[in-house]
Design a protein around this motif. Structure first.
Motif, PDB file in Angstrom:
ATOM      1  N   ARG A 193       0.839  -1.210   0.000  1.00 21.05           N
ATOM      2  CA  ARG A 193       0.000   0.000   0.000  1.00 21.05           C
ATOM      3  C   ARG A 193       0.868   1.253   0.000  1.00 21.05           C
ATOM      4  O   ARG A 193       0.539   2.249  -0.652  1.00 21.05           O
ATOM      5  CB  ARG A 193      -0.927  -0.005   1.219  1.00 21.05           C
ATOM      6  CG  ARG A 193      -2.023  -1.053   1.117  1.00 21.05           C
ATOM      7  CD  ARG A 193      -3.027  -0.933   2.236  1.00 21.05           C
ATOM      8  NE  ARG A 193      -2.442  -1.301   3.519  1.00 21.05           N
ATOM      9  CZ  ARG A 193      -2.447  -0.524   4.599  1.00 21.05           C
ATOM     10  NH1 ARG A 193      -2.991   0.683   4.533  1.00 21.05           N
ATOM     11  NH2 ARG A 193      -1.916  -0.936   5.730  1.00 21.05           N
ATOM     12  N   TYR A 194       1.973   1.199   0.730  1.00 23.34           N
ATOM     13  CA  TYR A 194       2.875   2.355   0.788  1.00 23.34           C
ATOM     14  C   TYR A 194       3.467   2.637  -0.595  1.00 23.34           C
ATOM     15  O   TYR A 194       3.562   3.797  -1.021  1.00 23.34           O
ATOM     16  CB  TYR A 194       3.985   2.072   1.796  1.00 23.34           C
ATOM     17  CG  TYR A 194       5.047   3.151   1.883  1.00 23.34           C
ATOM     18  CD1 TYR A 194       4.812   4.342   2.574  1.00 23.34           C
ATOM     19  CD2 TYR A 194       6.295   2.978   1.276  1.00 23.34           C
ATOM     20  CE1 TYR A 194       5.780   5.323   2.658  1.00 23.34           C
ATOM     21  CE2 TYR A 194       7.267   3.947   1.355  1.00 23.34           C
ATOM     22  CZ  TYR A 194       7.006   5.119   2.043  1.00 23.34           C
ATOM     23  OH  TYR A 194       7.969   6.093   2.113  1.00 23.34           O
ATOM     24  N   SER A 242       1.015   4.404  -2.679  1.00 17.84           N
ATOM     25  CA  SER A 242       0.843   5.806  -2.262  1.00 17.84           C
ATOM     26  C   SER A 242       2.003   6.670  -2.731  1.00 17.84           C
ATOM     27  O   SER A 242       1.809   7.845  -3.072  1.00 17.84           O
ATOM     28  CB  SER A 242       0.716   5.880  -0.736  1.00 17.84           C
ATOM     29  OG  SER A 242       1.963   5.688  -0.089  1.00 17.84           O
ATOM     30  N   GLU A 251       1.362   7.443  -6.349  1.00 18.75           N
ATOM     31  CA  GLU A 251       0.275   8.418  -6.455  1.00 18.75           C
ATOM     32  C   GLU A 251       0.733   9.806  -6.038  1.00 18.75           C
ATOM     33  O   GLU A 251       0.362  10.813  -6.649  1.00 18.75           O
ATOM     34  CB  GLU A 251      -0.893   7.973  -5.582  1.00 18.75           C
ATOM     35  CG  GLU A 251      -2.089   8.907  -5.630  1.00 18.75           C
ATOM     36  CD  GLU A 251      -3.237   8.424  -4.759  1.00 18.75           C
ATOM     37  OE1 GLU A 251      -4.192   9.189  -4.567  1.00 18.75           O
ATOM     38  OE2 GLU A 251      -3.165   7.275  -4.260  1.00 18.75           O
ATOM     39  N   GLN A 252       1.556   9.877  -4.991  1.00 15.97           N
ATOM     40  CA  GLN A 252       1.975  11.164  -4.439  1.00 15.97           C
ATOM     41  C   GLN A 252       3.022  11.861  -5.290  1.00 15.97           C
ATOM     42  O   GLN A 252       2.992  13.088  -5.442  1.00 15.97           O
ATOM     43  CB  GLN A 252       2.525  10.950  -3.023  1.00 15.97           C
ATOM     44  CG  GLN A 252       2.916  12.228  -2.290  1.00 15.97           C
ATOM     45  CD  GLN A 252       3.342  11.946  -0.864  1.00 15.97           C
ATOM     46  OE1 GLN A 252       3.414  10.795  -0.424  1.00 15.97           O
ATOM     47  NE2 GLN A 252       3.636  12.994  -0.120  1.00 15.97           N
TER      48      GLN A 252
END
Length: 861
Positions: free
Chosen positions: A193-194, A197, A200-201
């Motif tokens: 999940r990290y 992210s 995405e970030q």
């Protein structure tokens, strides 16, 4: 450097403690020179509690407990344990005291023990002997640490040595979990999940101004579509090493991502807007996707930990458990307890510390100390630290094994690639001028080589993006200087943006440029004075509220929060980060606005009080550009005023010289005084000083000595400075050095080619350099064509991206005898057979092994 064979104290202490008598059984420690260790060990004396057989068993346990990757093959464990027990046994026969042992430190004390049992390891294999020696050092470290903990007297007598031993113990403690083959299920789930992210970030990049002329244009663009591989060079380039031939030790300019290959710790320098943060984003996204290029395969599988310094500059470097919270990562609350520490302990971390210059200068020493401790405890993790050039001194982290890289200015190929990518990305917006984008692109590509001012500005992604935006906004009519570029950008953003985009009813607030700019200036000035790169949203709204009564046009426009949101959403100069904090889109924008406000408020004393601090450098330059003649003279005279010493004084005086290019009007006396008082400072005594002198800019050229009157060594240092000043006059100065025989000087002149107009430099410099022993660097297709036009050269260094076909066409088949490749062409080298006189292929040692080299060509690396 080979990693040591280590033991964590959690497993070492119970074993090592058995080597010493209990404290209550030890002799009274009253001797001035310490107690003999022979009296303290548990395995010597009339009735020792530990026998030799027990000592051998302890040695076997120590051998078996060492952490990977240096665990011994099973057949070597017993022989090594036997030698280790013999070596430890000798402690009871030496006249070394505990004070003397601690003073020696673990390495020298281990060496003393080894020398007392000569030949003990003669039956060991080479690898086993290596292992024994390093394990002995580790055992001695824990032994000394145990002595210090049980005897405060030792720490009091030898505080520095005791502190160092405790630091080394920290390094060993992280081995407690290092052998674990894979993350737990909980960690693995979170890491997936990290990684998503992170993509995405960070897989978005704002190209300054790209959205300005058109409605509904996105605020940012895909990193995949716009990322440009920049170039970098090692900061020791040109210094050489003892025994090297002059000029041959020059490191080539490499793509920045390739330059990172083979380095575990890197300090990356670059000017504002050079692309440091974009490189950090690319590394983070590529690592999270497991999509790093082959040359960075060593970083695959690592976990990117992006640490923008602006997020924690005031609080200090966070501990690993606080990494995600300190940078306000959206998953900070969901991370398993101790996850970051486990990642670092297992040497899976990709630490990306972005923007040391974002911390106040007074805080940087503390940040360095905290980072050094982190890297000592969690060695084996990759770490990239970025900073502006003048933010930290040379070799700032060298004692921790950091190599220094500098992002090089974009060459003509890179500028052309950026401009092309910019206009290609612009086709995806909803603008009405798509039919003109090709024309805008071609006009800009033709203009940059013709106009020196533009050529000098369009050397990094920030300024190049701004130029593209303004070129599109003005349909080909561009301002020339830096201040004029920013003024045009302010006009475009604060006055014309919404009307031209037909965005008339986005909110109820109606402010013109003057009011918008004044409020933004207040925010920028507040952040400057507070030494902050961001403000909590509540503080930003309060700052706006404080100044509204003094700006009549804001009356009746809404409450402070509405007006602030108008600035945030409609100007394009502010952006909101997670956790409700706000910052300017780029530090240079903040500096520009803060400088204008400082002049408006007459805060010259404040500017002068901080002028020697690196983070105020751009503010001072822009303040001089904004200042009226009297204010300008006062600022520049203040930079020369006595009261500072050493580096602070030198920095202020050189800054005064650098500011002259921004002056619009200045009395002749002040101008002459600056030249007079800085003239003697432009005779650098080292290559590093010569390199840093280049930041002052074209004014330096007026102060340099006559190039015909200096020695070859000084001429080389002058060339290092002048090749970094993009100005027509620089070429004229360098032309006076072109006929010297010094290979070191000729190499520097050839190396500077990429910083100037290709054809002019080829005609005035490259064509006149004695080719004997000199590799001529080629970084783009323009230089390749220019070198061929000169008839080719026998020695050529390829420092740019080319295909074999391009080199076959561009290099002289009859001339070439030595070829130096700085890039992996990703293809067999059989095409070199087309060069009948080629005798030597030199390959950068960081590249993969080449194949297919024709017979008779010698390969060097």
């Amino acid at each position: 450097m080979d990693p040591a064979v280590r033991l964590a104290s959690t497993v070492a202490d119970p074993l090592v403690s058995q080597l010493l008598l209990p404290v209550e059984a030890a002799p009274d420690k009253t001797q001035a020179e310490g107690e003999l260790l022979a009296h303290l060990v548990s395995f010597r004396g009339e009735s020792p509690p530990v026998s030799y057989e027990t000592l051998l068993s302890l040695a076997e346990e120590l051998v078996g407990l060492t952490a990977v990757p240096h665990r011994l093959p099973p057949e070597d464990e017993t022989p090594v344990a036997a030698v280790l027990s013999r070596t430890l046994w000798i402690i009871g026969e030496l006249d070394t005291t505990d004070v003397q042992a601690v003073r020696l430190g673990p390495q020298d004390y281990a060496r003393k023990l080894r020398s007392a049992v000569p030949g003990a390891d003669r039956e060991l294999t080479t690898d086993a002997a290596w292992f024994h020696d390093r394990l002995l050092v580790t055992v001695c470290l824990h032994l000394l640490h145990h002595l210090i903990r049980r005897s405060p007297r030792l720490a009091e007598r030898l505080p520095e040595r005791a502190h160092r031993i405790r630091q080394l113990i920290d390094l060993n403690d992280v081995e407690a979990v290092r052998g674990r083959p894979e993350p737990s299920v909980v960690d693995a789930d979170f890491e997936a999940r990290y990684a998503r992210s992170i993509v995405e970030q960070y897989n978005r990049v704002t190209i300054y101004g790209i959205d300005l002329p058109n409605p509904n244009t996105p605020d940012s663009w895909s990193l995949d579509a716009t990322y440009l591989s920049l170039s970098a060079e090692f900061d020791n380039a040109g210094d050489g090493a003892p025994g090297d031939r002059p000029g041959d030790s020059d490191e080539p300019v490499l793509s920045a991502d390739r330059a990172l290959a083979g380095h575990e710790r890197v300090l990356l320098r670059g000017v504002a807007g050079a692309g440091k943060t974009t490189l950090v984003q690319w590394l983070a996204v590529s690592a999270a996707r497991n999509a790093l290029p082959p040359e960075l395969s060593a970083l695959r599988g690592r976990i990117p930990l992006v640490l923008p310094v602006r997020r924690f500059a005031r609080e200090g470097f966070p501990s690993p458990d606080d990494f995600l919270t300190a940078v306000r990562h959206p998953l900070a609350e969901e991370a398993p307890d101790g996850w970051v520490a486990r990642v670092l302990t297992e040497e899976r971390g990709l630490l990306l510390v972005d923007g040391i210059d974002e911390a106040p200068e007074s805080e940087r020493a503390a940040l360095r100390g905290q980072l050094r401790r982190l890297m000592r405890i969690y060695s084996g993790n990759f770490c990239l630290v970025t900073a502006r050039h003048s933010a930290v001194e040379p070799n700032w982290l060298a004692d921790e094994g950091f190599d220094e890289l500098s992002l090089a200015p974009m060459n003509r190929d890179q500028v052309a690639a950026f401009i092309t990518a910019w206009h290609t990305a612009a086709r995806d917006d909803e603008g009405k001028d798509h039919h003109s984008l090709d024309e805008y692109r071609d006009r800009l590509l033709a203009s940059i080589p013709l106009y020196r001012e533009l050529r000098g500005l369009a050397t990094n992604p920030l300024m190049c993006g701004l130029i593209c935006a303004l070129n599109r906004d003005r349909t080909g009519s561009l301002p020339q200087g830096r201040k004029e570029l920013y003024e045009a950008a302010m006009e475009m953003l604060l006055q014309r943006r919404d009307p031209e985009r037909r965005v008339l009813y986005a909110d109820a607030v109606k402010l013109q440029r003057g009011a918008r700019e004044r409020l933004l200036r207040k925010l920028a000035y507040r952040m400057l004075v507070d030494r902050r790169a961001e403000l909590p949203l509540s503080e930003a709204v309060a700052e706006v509220q404080r100044h509204l009564p003094a700006i009549p046009s804001t009356s009746g426009q809404g409450d402070p929060e509405s007006i602030f949101n108008h600035l945030l959403l409609r100007t394009g100069l502010l952006r909101e980060q997670s956790e409700r904090v706000v910052e300017f889109v780029h530090r240079t924008v903040q500096d520009y606005l803060a400088a204008k406000e400082a002049i408006e408020q007459g805060a010259l004393d404040l500017l002068l009080a901080h002028a020697h601090e690196a983070e105020w450098e751009e503010v001072i330059r822009m303040a001089v550009a904004h200042a009226r003649p009297g204010e300008c003279a006062r600022l520049l005279q203040g930079l020369l005023a006595p009261g500072r010493t050493g580096m602070q004084r030198n920095r202020r005086r050189l800054l005064a010289a650098a500011c002259l290019e921004h002056v619009t009007e200045l009395d002749p006396d002040t101008h002459a005084r600056i030249r007079r008082e800085t003239r003697h400072m432009v005779r650098p005594t080292s290559v590093a000083a010569a390199r840093s002198l280049g930041w002052v800019g074209p004014i330096v050229l007026e102060m340099l000595p006559d190039p015909t009157s200096v020695s070859d060594q000084e001429a080389h240092r002058l060339a290092v400075t002048v090749t970094r000043i993009n100005d027509d006059a620089a070429v004229h100065y360098l032309a006076q050095l072109r006929n010297r025989a010094s290979l070191e000087l000729r190499a520097e002149l050839a190396h500077g080619w990429r910083n100037f107009d290709t054809d002019r430099y080829a005609e005035e410099i490259i064509g006149h350099l004695d080719p004997d022993g000199l590799y001529f660097p080629v970084s783009d297709r323009f230089e390749l064509a220019a070198l061929r036009k000169l008839g080719g050269r026998a020695r050529v260094q390829i420092v740019g991206h080319f295909t074999p076909d391009e080199l076959l066409e561009g290099l002289s088949h009859d001339q070439l005898t030595h070829l130096w490749l700085a890039y992996d062409l990703a293809t067999p080298m059989d095409w070199l057979a087309a060069f009948p006189h080629l005798t030597t292929l030199r390959v950068n040692p960081r590249l993969p092994r080449v194949s297919g080299v024709p017979h008779g060509i010698r390969i060097l690396s």
